[in-house]
Design a protein around this motif. Sequence first.
Motif: not given
Length: 371
Positions: A247-272
Amino acid sequence: MLEKIFKWILTIVGFALGYAATEIAKNWGFINSIIGTSNIYRIGFISIAIILFGIIFYIVSPFIIKLIFKLTGFLESGIQKIPTNDIILSVLGLIIGLLIANLLITPFARFLAGNTILSIVGSTLTLVVNIVFATLGVNITLKKKDDLYNVFTFLRRFSKDKKSKADSKLGISQPKILDTSVIIDGRILDILKTGFLEGPIMIPSFVLEELRHIADSSDNLKRARGRRGLDILNLMQKELMLPIEVVERDFENIQEVDSKLLKLCQIYNGKIITNDFNLNKVAEVQGVPVLNINELANAVKPIVIPGEEMNIHIIKDGKEAGQGVAYLDDGTMIVVEGGRRHVGEVVDVVVTSVLQTAAGRMIFAKLKSAS
């Protein structure tokens, strides 16, 4: 190709402007004195004006096109730096602000429309109110974006159960998003090979970037772990039949990788998928579903009950006096009372108790010969 289309469009615009110019010029006295009342002269005058304007616009069109491309490129580069969520919220705030402004100002504008001076005042007031409320709408939505995200998260949680039921009926599987720790761990490859997990499997680009940094670390242990993670990813792509997507998607306004994972999971309605204890807890608080490899490993460990006999290999001394320690194939520790004198031997033992801890399961046993 696009430049050619624009060039001909601008040329057509030049023809139209040439014709419009002749309509304006007809009101000029000296033009009428030149062309007179003859239709031939009028047609010739119009034709010359149209052709002249068309040629002028055709010649200057490359400069206009270049200016347009520069302007759009500047605007595009500026917009790309803004997070997509902020753009969506800004547009939403803009629309709401304009709606409120028009609801407020429309009655006053109609009241002032009867008089010429008052209508000018009304038009000016309408413009000012629209600008003010549009700006307020954008600013308020951006400043309250965290609260709005929480509202959207609540709505997502509220509809999650219904959506999951609908997806299960349709046979739709939720995406599984891997974090860095579970890739480095390596057990995910064996789990996916068994077929117990359905795809698609998603690997965020920022997780790959973190793995690359770990693999390039000056610390030997970190470097080995990072390279192991990259090797696991290569094996997953080669050996698994499941769809694996980067997934070539990043969140430049979020620094921590864990927070990015949570945000990505919410967007795709997925499971970590993870074995990180802290990420597991934060995800639970935010309502993000988690599949923890360590919990799975504990769940599938063999179940033993007190009184069951086992044949084990004692490999070292225990912490307490007289104890010996052995391990099952899955890594479960067995503490044997009186087993110190049998270190290095294979003995029969009887299970006395089982202790479940945060680190896993521990089995306590005694020598069968002593029972």
